[in-house]
Enzyme design. Structure first.
Site, PDB file in Angstrom:
ATOM      1  N   GLY A 194       0.661  -1.237  -0.052  1.00 59.64           N
ATOM      2  CA  GLY A 194      -0.090  -0.082  -0.143  1.00 59.64           C
ATOM      3  C   GLY A 194       0.806   1.254   0.015  1.00 59.64           C
ATOM      4  CG  ASP A 253      -0.800   4.946  -5.901  1.00 58.34           C
ATOM      5  OD1 ASP A 253      -1.589   5.750  -5.204  1.00 58.34           O
ATOM      6  OD2 ASP A 253      -0.832   3.611  -6.089  1.00 58.34           O
TER       7      ASP A 253
HETATM    8  P1  ADP Z   1       2.158  -1.729  -4.112  1.00 61.18           P
HETATM    9  O1  ADP Z   1       2.187  -0.715  -5.219  1.00 61.18           O
HETATM   10  O2  ADP Z   1       1.148  -1.381  -3.141  1.00 61.18           O
HETATM   11  O3  ADP Z   1       3.492  -2.081  -3.296  1.00 61.18           O
HETATM   12  P2  ADP Z   1       1.146  -3.498  -6.083  1.00 61.18           P
HETATM   13  O4  ADP Z   1       0.644  -4.892  -5.925  1.00 61.18           O
HETATM   14  O5  ADP Z   1       0.460  -2.319  -6.672  1.00 61.18           O
HETATM   15  O6  ADP Z   1       1.664  -3.216  -4.583  1.00 61.18           O
HETATM   16  O7  ADP Z   1       2.650  -3.604  -6.699  1.00 61.18           O
HETATM   17  C1  ADP Z   1       3.558  -4.456  -6.297  1.00 61.18           C
HETATM   18  C2  ADP Z   1       4.256  -4.988  -7.324  1.00 61.18           C
HETATM   19  O8  ADP Z   1       4.976  -4.134  -8.177  1.00 61.18           O
HETATM   20  C3  ADP Z   1       5.240  -6.260  -7.467  1.00 61.18           C
HETATM   21  O9  ADP Z   1       4.501  -7.418  -6.994  1.00 61.18           O
HETATM   22  C4  ADP Z   1       5.999  -6.228  -8.525  1.00 61.18           C
HETATM   23  O10 ADP Z   1       5.332  -6.866  -9.651  1.00 61.18           O
HETATM   24  C5  ADP Z   1       6.089  -5.115  -9.051  1.00 61.18           C
HETATM   25  N1  ADP Z   1       7.402  -4.373  -8.182  1.00 61.18           N
HETATM   26  C6  ADP Z   1       7.380  -3.479  -7.058  1.00 61.18           C
HETATM   27  N2  ADP Z   1       8.678  -3.166  -6.962  1.00 61.18           N
HETATM   28  C7  ADP Z   1       9.567  -4.060  -7.489  1.00 61.18           C
HETATM   29  C8  ADP Z   1      10.821  -4.376  -7.822  1.00 61.18           C
HETATM   30  N3  ADP Z   1      11.714  -3.755  -6.684  1.00 61.18           N
HETATM   31  N4  ADP Z   1      11.183  -5.134  -8.603  1.00 61.18           N
HETATM   32  C9  ADP Z   1      10.337  -5.672  -9.308  1.00 61.18           C
HETATM   33  N5  ADP Z   1       9.258  -5.699  -9.467  1.00 61.18           N
HETATM   34  C10 ADP Z   1       8.662  -4.733  -8.492  1.00 61.18           C
HETATM   35 MG    MG Z   2       0.357  -0.366  -6.491  1.00 64.29          MG
END
Ligand code: ADP
Ligand code: MG
Length: 375
Positions: A124, A172
């Site tokens: 989040g 966001d």
């Molecule tokens: P939030 O945006 O709340 O952290 P989301 O489910 O919207 O959660 O996004 C998370 C997704 O973004 C992860 O499952 C991955 O696919 C991608 N992601 C985020 N950070 C990374 C990272 N450092 N390396 C690769 N993918 C990432």
């Molecule tokens: Mg997200």
């Protein structure tokens, strides 16, 4: 070189023509599930970010590696690859941005890139938007392509839709671009006008991760969005933003959106007026509305909010989509450590879960770095 920069360059085989970009995560102080109803939100960009290093490639491919997650993005720079089906799953976010920028007119310049993020994933705090915006900046730079900020935010939001199918709002991406040190942003999600409002010195922003990942967020999100749009259509207004409280008084989900918009505007007034006493009660009212009317809380998030307040927070609420993830609190600065440690201990005793509590600072939005991170 700082360890994170070293880990990034390592993924690129020690390349030397790199250009560096960063985009922060965010925490939303108030205004959840309002952005996609054309409403108001009040987030800040936080000192957790996604850093990308990139150099041009001349074969029209976009290759991106992640320090945290295995597998590489490998898609055509012209956006030809279908974002929703590329593998690994995280590559979809990058592929979505590639496609969205191609649609916006970016020339198909390839890049070799690697990234590393300190935004907790799936909590989040919007690690996804941090990644999208950081990659978008690298892609735009490589092609000499410029978009006004609001359009860049929209392109990244569109990229996320293409990647996930979840019809998420624009908060966001916009705060990742427009954040400002020591300030929160009041964003009108209809016009994308954003006002920077100083945060009070005497209050710290504390984030507590409930120890449970967000679940169900995708389907529940789409269902709630569609519900709200149906109510707006029935009332004959463009979006729930335009509905009166009287019109939605007996419909809990729409009522959340209408009352939450009012709370965001009151919260902004209180910040401008230095009325810190009002902030906490607005956050608590927001949490109650998300729990009771919008039905996106969990027993753990409710407990975390109660414990934070019991131990001295001025206010607390779930932040982001809900169904797990994080709670945000405003805490008198001198008490932050005590509130965090007492809350985490009680939370563990009552749930058996390890919560992670950490203070965040409001930072500037995304941009190019003139030197590798921290160097
Ligand atoms: P939030 O945006 O709340 O952290 P989301 O489910 O919207 O959660 O996004 C998370 C997704 O973004 C992860 O499952 C991955 O696919 C991608 N992601 C985020 N950070 C990374 C990272 N450092 N390396 C690769 N993918 C990432
Ligand atoms: Mg997200």
């Amino acid at each position: 070189m700082e360890p994170r920069a070293a880990a990034i360059t390592d993924r690129l085989g020690g390349a030397t023509r790199l250009r560096w970009f960063r985009a922060p995560g965010r925490v939303n102080l108030i205004g959840d599930h309002t952005d996609y109803h054309d409403g108001f939100v009040l987030p800040l960009a936080v000192d957790r970010d996604c850093v990308v290093a990139a150099q041009p490639r001349d074969d029209g491919r976009v290759i991106v590696r992640s320090v945290e997650v295995a597998g590489a993005v490998n898609v055509a720079a012209d956006g030809a690859d279908e974002p929703a089906v590329v593998e690994p799953v995280w590559a979809r976010y990058a592929a979505g941005v590639v496609r969205a920028l191609a649609d916006a007119g970016r020339a198909p310049a390839g890049i070799d890139a690697a990234l590393s993020s300190t935004v907790p994933v799936g909590s989040g705090l919007s690690s996804s938007a941090a990644l999208e915006v950081a990659i978008a900046l690298a892609l735009a730079d490589a092609a000499g392509f410029r978009l006004p900020t609001a359009e860049l935010a929209r392109a990244c939001q569109h990229g996320e839709h293409l990647a996930t199918g979840v019809p998420s709002g624009v908060m966001d991406q916009l705060v990742a671009l427009l954040g400002r040190a020591d300030h929160a942003l009041l964003i009108d999600c209809r016009t994308l006008a954003a006002e920077r409002i100083a945060l009070p010195d005497e209050l710290a922003v504390l984030v507590l991760h409930s120890g449970l990942p967000r679940t169900l967020a995708g389907s529940a999100y789409a269902e709630r969005r569609a519900d709200g749009e149906r109510v707006a259509a029935r009332l004959g207004v463009p979006a729930l933003r335009d509905a009166s409280l009287d019109a939605v008084r007996d419909e809990p989900r729409a009522r959340h959106v209408v009352t939450e918009n009012q709370r965001v505007l009151q919260f902004a007034d209180a910040l401008r007026a230095g009325d810190t006493a009002a902030l906490g009660s607005l956050m608590l009212a927001s949490h109650a509305s998300l729990r009771d009317d919008y039905a996106v809380s969990t027993p753990e998030l409710d407990l975390a909010v109660d414990l934070l307040v019991e131990h001295g927070a001025a206010g607390a609420r779930l932040t982001g989509a809900g169904f797990g993830g994080c709670v945000v609190a405003l805490v008198p600065r001198a008490q932050v450590r005590a509130v965090a440690s007492k809350t985490v201990a009680r939370y563990r005793a009552e749930t058996g879960l390890d919560a992670d509590a950490f203070e965040v600072q409001a930072v500037d939005g995304a941009g190019r770095l003139t030197a590798p991170v921290g160097a």
